[in-house]
Write a protein that holds these residues in place. Sequence first.
Motif, mmCIF file in Angstrom:
data_model
loop_
_atom_site.group_PDB
_atom_site.id
_atom_site.type_symbol
_atom_site.label_atom_id
_atom_site.label_comp_id
_atom_site.label_asym_id
_atom_site.label_seq_id
_atom_site.Cartn_x
_atom_site.Cartn_y
_atom_site.Cartn_z
ATOM 1 N N MET A 86 0.829 -1.203 0.000
ATOM 2 C CA MET A 86 0.000 0.000 0.000
ATOM 3 C C MET A 86 0.866 1.256 0.000
ATOM 4 S SD MET A 86 -3.302 -0.512 -0.114
ATOM 5 C CE MET A 86 -3.985 0.959 0.648
ATOM 6 N N ALA A 87 1.934 1.223 0.789
ATOM 7 C CA ALA A 87 2.824 2.383 0.872
ATOM 8 C C ALA A 87 3.602 2.588 -0.430
ATOM 9 C CB ALA A 87 3.791 2.217 2.038
ATOM 10 N N ALA A 88 3.846 1.498 -1.180
ATOM 11 C CA ALA A 88 4.619 1.605 -2.419
ATOM 12 C C ALA A 88 3.862 2.360 -3.497
ATOM 13 C CB ALA A 88 4.994 0.210 -2.921
ATOM 14 N N GLY A 89 2.520 2.322 -3.451
ATOM 15 C CA GLY A 89 1.720 3.013 -4.450
ATOM 16 C C GLY A 89 1.727 2.292 -5.790
ATOM 17 N N GLY A 90 1.150 2.942 -6.801
ATOM 18 C CA GLY A 90 1.149 2.383 -8.151
ATOM 19 C C GLY A 90 0.460 1.036 -8.255
ATOM 20 N N ALA A 91 1.027 0.172 -9.098
ATOM 21 C CA ALA A 91 0.423 -1.131 -9.365
ATOM 22 C C ALA A 91 0.374 -2.010 -8.113
ATOM 23 C CB ALA A 91 1.190 -1.844 -10.479
ATOM 24 N N LYS A 92 1.400 -1.895 -7.250
ATOM 25 C CA LYS A 92 1.408 -2.703 -6.029
ATOM 26 C C LYS A 92 0.243 -2.323 -5.126
ATOM 27 C CE LYS A 92 6.277 -4.012 -5.795
ATOM 28 N NZ LYS A 92 7.495 -4.054 -4.950
ATOM 29 N N ARG A 93 -0.021 -1.029 -5.032
ATOM 30 C CA ARG A 93 -1.145 -0.579 -4.215
ATOM 31 C C ARG A 93 -2.462 -1.036 -4.834
ATOM 32 N NH1 ARG A 93 -4.669 3.803 -3.674
ATOM 33 N NH2 ARG A 93 -5.088 4.390 -1.498
ATOM 34 N N ASP A 94 -2.564 -0.964 -6.164
ATOM 35 C CA ASP A 94 -3.782 -1.424 -6.837
ATOM 36 C C ASP A 94 -4.050 -2.900 -6.537
ATOM 37 O OD1 ASP A 94 -4.058 1.074 -7.911
ATOM 38 O OD2 ASP A 94 -3.230 0.549 -9.872
#
Length: 257
Positions: A86-94
């Motif tokens: 979640m903190a990484a953002g982008g596709a990982k958060r998606d």
Amino acid sequence: RRAAERIVEIKKNPPPEVDASAVDFGKMLTFSRELDGFAAGVQKFSNTNVLTKTTLPFVRTPTWLISEGLQYSYFAPLSKQWRKDMAAGGAKRDLALAKFGLGSMAMSALTSLAVDGRITGGGPGNADLRKVYMRDGWRPNSFVLNAGEWDDEFKAYLEGFPRMDPSVGKNGKLYISLRGFDPIAAPFAMAASYVEYARYEDDQDLTAQVGLGALFGLYEYIGQSPFMQTLGGMVGALGNQMGNPKQAMKDVINIMT
């Protein structure tokens, strides 16, 4: 045009971060990511000598099985990896949000199954009451097919698979161990244990509302999602609307295989 050219360039000569991301994603799907923190310490300890390695032969895969199970549930924020993604953002958060969303919806449907007695959790905490259940043939952490929904041929079919351990209770119900369906069994086990925990609480009216209010209709949506196909199929196999639970469960086993 420039975007299309850039895509072709990346495919022909992937940057190191793309390769690293692909490898990490593959390890996520196979529960083989490297451990860190306390879990890494346990793994290091297990490799110190023959005795500890024999006692704790597997650390990494079970750890990630538990982690992924948490991420596909209401309890995703408890997972360190989920918070990291979640903190990484982008596709990982998606992807983290997708796991949490689909998993939570699936657990709503599974809670309804547990209330209907189609899956069992760990059972009552009272040891004497648990013994009474066991003497009647009840089994913990199992899928349940009612009398008339199975036959001896189907039971023999299940016995051909490891860890399913089908057994018949005095009430004619067939209990099929969740262990034979890992790793998709994790949300089933969490939902069933939650319902059974709630069942023995004093405020039963409130907890029953949570279970009976589950949006079971979401099965149709979950069943159409390729990533959740196996989970959706199992929900259907145990749901009251399924006309042939034996064949439905066979289909799920074939998908898993």
